[in-house]
Each structure stands twice: as C-alpha cells, then as structure tokens.
Design a protein around this motif. Structure first.
Motif, short mmCIF file in Angstrom:
data_model
loop_
_atom_site.label_atom_id
_atom_site.label_comp_id
_atom_site.label_asym_id
_atom_site.label_seq_id
_atom_site.Cartn_x
_atom_site.Cartn_y
_atom_site.Cartn_z
N GLY A 64 0.79 -1.23 0.00
CA GLY A 64 0.00 0.00 0.00
C GLY A 64 0.81 1.27 0.00
N ARG A 70 -1.22 -2.33 -3.95
CA ARG A 70 -2.22 -1.70 -3.10
C ARG A 70 -3.33 -2.68 -2.76
NH1 ARG A 70 -3.40 4.17 -6.00
NH2 ARG A 70 -1.27 5.04 -5.81
N LEU A 207 -6.43 4.87 1.95
CA LEU A 207 -5.66 3.68 2.31
C LEU A 207 -4.77 3.97 3.53
CD1 LEU A 207 -5.39 0.79 1.29
CD2 LEU A 207 -3.46 1.53 -0.12
#
Length: 294
Positions: A64, A70, A207
């Motif tokens: 990430g 990711r 994120l």
C-alpha cells in the motif's frame, strides 16, 4: 556504497518494491529498514547516507506504500508483517538486523516473533505499540469511521514534488524535518496520476487512513513475548498525546521493553515521533553501534 538498486518481490498477496544498497558481507548482518504509515522506503535515504559505505542495506515499500501493490485496506498490520516474512525467508540468505519506525516497528517486531531464525536483532524506532488498555474491540461501523478520519481527507494530487515540498515545508510537523528528508518524502512519495499530467500520493489518503485505524486493532501483546533476538526500543518524547494524530509525542508504551525478554529501552525526550526525519545522522550512529557483531 553502491545503489540504490530497485527490485521487485512477489509476495503471496502482491508485488513488493524494495531497494538495495551495497552487497552482503559475512562480518555483519544486512540491515532491513521498514518505514512508517504513509511513508516509503526512500525516506531512509538520509539515514543510509550516514552509515558506513561498505554496508548492505535493504529498504522495503510496505504493502500500500511507495511502488508496492495496493490492497483494499491496510488495517490488518499482521498481514503487512506476513509480506515481510515472505520477503526475508525468500530473499535474505542470512539473518538480518531489522529497523522499523512507527508502524514499521510493529511490523519488524511481528516478523521477529514469527521467524526468529531470520532476524539477528531489532531496533524499534518509536513503534506504534501503545499501552495495553488502548487495545479493544473492533467497532462495527469501521467504514463510517474511516470516512471521517482526517487523513482520508488529505490532499492527494500535486503538480509535482516541488509543489508538494513547498506546501509542507512551513507546516508542522514537516517544518521540523531535515530538508533533505522532506525532499525525499515528496520526490519518491508521488506516482503519476491516471488520466492526466498531475501526480498523486503513492499511498492514497483513504488507504493511509485505514492503516491508522488499524493502530489500535492489532494488539501486539498477544505475541510480542515470542521475540528472542536482542531488541532495543527507542522512544521519543513523552507527554499526554492530544489525540491519535499528535505525533509530537511518542505512541510507544513507556514500559514496552518489559514485554520482551532482555529488551533495552532508550529515550530521546527532545525528539518527536519523527526520529528518522529529524535526526537521521544520530539514528544512523545508533544503528551502527547496535548492529555490529559481538
């Protein structure tokens, strides 16, 4: 010191980017560097520049972050550590000395607990391992809380690293960083944005926010006692934090060293949580002293 050379590693859940300086040597372990939430491997450049030139150093972009894959969320820090376990088992021919900052400290410690044969020693730099009472049940409305998290609303798109650097350089906590570290954070923390000429944060705000939400979900006291290698915990200044995003103060439990057999406790009370960003030379000297054999 040669490098950095950029590499890719196929972990079980996706591809990790990692950078390498120098070559392995028999006389000392490889240094494995793990960064904090929202950062990337190249935030270590200033620290690496202050280390001896004949050392072998590896810095990872954790899942990430940076140029690694990711996932949908970063709230499970145990899964982030699983990637590192995959990496050291497949890539490192001999045990490494692991240095982790903030979330990276948690991940380094978890790796040492899972694969002690791969970790020769640990330096946990102000790890996010809070007092036991901070860890509790996971709320059912986690997605709603994520949307309201301040990090989820941070600016993501920039015209380039220079614009990002100029924006942050007068703002706390970045104004307290060494300028070359801030430059590296901006330069290597952006990737080309899709469908335009702009650049965007390599770790998207939502994120990154999910990783912060995970800071109190992943109780390290469930497993930290399994660490057997020599361990040093370096803590920043102590005081009452003014909320979970107050990084002027250490998030590390003052008595964390008691949870790891033989662990040593160091305290740098004049430095904020951003130790590698504020005093990379001093940190490099500590790393060098701790990772020497004997």
């Amino acid at each position: 010191m040669t490098g950095p050379t950029e590499h890719r590693f196929a972990a079980a859940n996706g591809e990790l980017c990692w950078f390498e300086w120098g070559y392995p040597a028999d006389r000392r372990p490889t240094l494995l560097l793990l960064h904090a939430t929202g950062f990337h491997a190249r935030c270590w450049d200033a620290t690496i520049a202050a280390l001896p030139t004949d050392w072998h150093i590896i810095a990872l972009d954790l899942r990430g972050h940076g140029r690694s894959y990711r996932p949908a969320s970063l709230s499970d820090w145990l899964a982030t550590a699983d990637d590192v376990v995959d990496f050291v088992q497949a890539t490192c021919a001999s045990p490494v000395f692991a240095v982790g900052h903030s979330m990276g400290g948690y991940v380094a410690a978890r790796t040492a607990a899972l694969v002690p044969e791969n970790i020769a020693g640990l330096l946990l730099v102000d790890p996010v391992m809070m007092p036991r009472e901070f860890y509790g049940d996971v709320p059912q409305n986690l997605d709603e809380e994520l949307e309201d998290h301040p990090v989820a609303r941070r600016r993501s798109c920039w015209k380039g690293a220079d614009q990002m650097n100029a924006h942050f350089s007068a703002r706390s906590p970045y104004a307290q960083w060494r300028p070359d570290v801030l430059s590296d954070y901006c330069r290597f923390g952006l990737v080309p944005a899709l469908g335009g000429d702009d650049w965007e944060l390599a770790c998207p705000p939502a994120l990154e926010a999910s990783a912060y939400m995970g800071s109190w979900r992943n109780n390290p006291y469930d497993w930290i006692g399994a660490i057997t290698c020599p361990t040093t915990i370096l803590r920043a200044r102590n005081a009452e934090r003014q909320g979970p995003m107050d990084f002027s103060i250490s998030p590390t439990a003052p008595d964390l060293s008691a949870a790891i057999a033989g662990a040593k406790d160091l305290h740098w009370p004049e430095i904020s949580h951003f130790i590698p960003m504020e005093v990379p030379d001093r940190l490099a000297a500590l790393m060098a002293s701790l990772s020497q054999p004997g």
